[in-house]
Design a protein around this motif. Sequence first.
Motif, mmCIF file in Angstrom:
data_model
loop_
_atom_site.group_PDB
_atom_site.id
_atom_site.type_symbol
_atom_site.label_atom_id
_atom_site.label_comp_id
_atom_site.label_asym_id
_atom_site.label_seq_id
_atom_site.Cartn_x
_atom_site.Cartn_y
_atom_site.Cartn_z
ATOM 1 N N SER A 1 -6.654 26.063 30.229
ATOM 2 C CA SER A 1 -7.062 25.284 31.816
ATOM 3 C C SER A 1 -5.142 23.932 30.972
ATOM 4 N N ILE B 1 -10.625 27.146 38.005
ATOM 5 C CA ILE B 1 -10.653 26.139 37.174
ATOM 6 C C ILE B 1 -10.947 25.083 36.689
ATOM 7 N N TYR C 1 -14.633 18.645 30.452
ATOM 8 C CA TYR C 1 -13.425 17.374 31.738
ATOM 9 C C TYR C 1 -14.625 16.451 32.139
ATOM 10 N N GLU D 1 -13.612 23.616 33.819
ATOM 11 C CA GLU D 1 -14.012 22.847 33.007
ATOM 12 C C GLU D 1 -14.510 21.233 33.335
#
Length: 366
Positions: free
Chosen positions: A314, A219, A357, A223
């Motif tokens: 997320s 994850i 991100y 991101e």
Amino acid sequence: RPYCYPKRGESHAEAVAREVLATRNSLGLLDASTLGKLIVKGPDAGRFVDMLYTNKMSTLKPGRCRYGLMCNENGFLSDDGVVARLDEQTFLCHTTSGGADRIHGWMEDWLQCEWWDWKVYVANVTEQYAQIAVVGPNARKVLRKLGGMDVSAEALPFMEWREGKIGDFDARVFRISFSGELSYEIAVPAGQGRAFWDALMDAGAEFGIMPYGTETLHILRAEKGFIMIGDETDGTVIPQDLNLNWALSKKKEDYLGKRAHTRSHMADPNRWKLVGLETTDGSTLPDGAYAVGEGTNANGQRNVIGRVTSTYHSPTLNKGIAMGLVHHGPDRMGEVLTFPGTDGKDYTARIVEPVFYDKEGEKQNV
């Protein structure tokens, strides 16, 4: 390695969310010992790694690291990892966990069958070292608490490595990040691995240190839009499909896969390309789902225009995110695609940039 570290009464999903948020906000700990570690040594080592990787490695200075891609002779992505130059004649090549033996065999195949007169020696030292990733905004603080080498941004900049002591441990510290956070991957002799882990856990208690498993690893990297060999690749994918043209050297005369990339179907502008995908309702796209477009094929099936390569919920962004290969994907930003699921439902997702991100990379460069 564990998928996650659930606490009593916790579901796997709850454990993963806790691990992600703790690492993003404070401090996480990952056992990265399974990463392949291959020593490439000799007068011709620079020449050899330049042939194996698509980008130029012989220009690396000792103490520096560089991310590299490996293709097979047909140009398809085979492996990736960080290469560190240990000295003038020695490189340490990190491979994917599942790729250590395979890439070692690949190197030996070329050395023994094709470049038998090159002065290069390869050793697989994967099991000689435990490697632990110390990740998150408080990573530097916990290492300073243990004492030893200077791990400041000035003494150890991003994509460099140093050798010395962390606490009582003999360590090789790499300032590399697969999470997008401030991160140190620290190799210690295998026999010191558990003791080093325990020392980090004790020192990190005041920061709420959180061990995390492979799902959180996935994850965190998704991101940030970082690819994973075996997810974004399947034996038919080339670096150009993943927008990794920057990792293909324009200066090198040759490397494995270079000529294959000039084949007509490899240079075809109609190849599927990597994009980010955000579900329109916050749900999570099914793994491996295909995107459908207008019209049908000769069998009456809806035309396929892309597929999901990685998909997660997320916890950081509190929404479903995915990466996928889509026909003319980067040119279709903002378009909403339909993904039929095996459960009879249609899922919809918008094409976005694959970095979800910290797009500027400020968190990993502190």
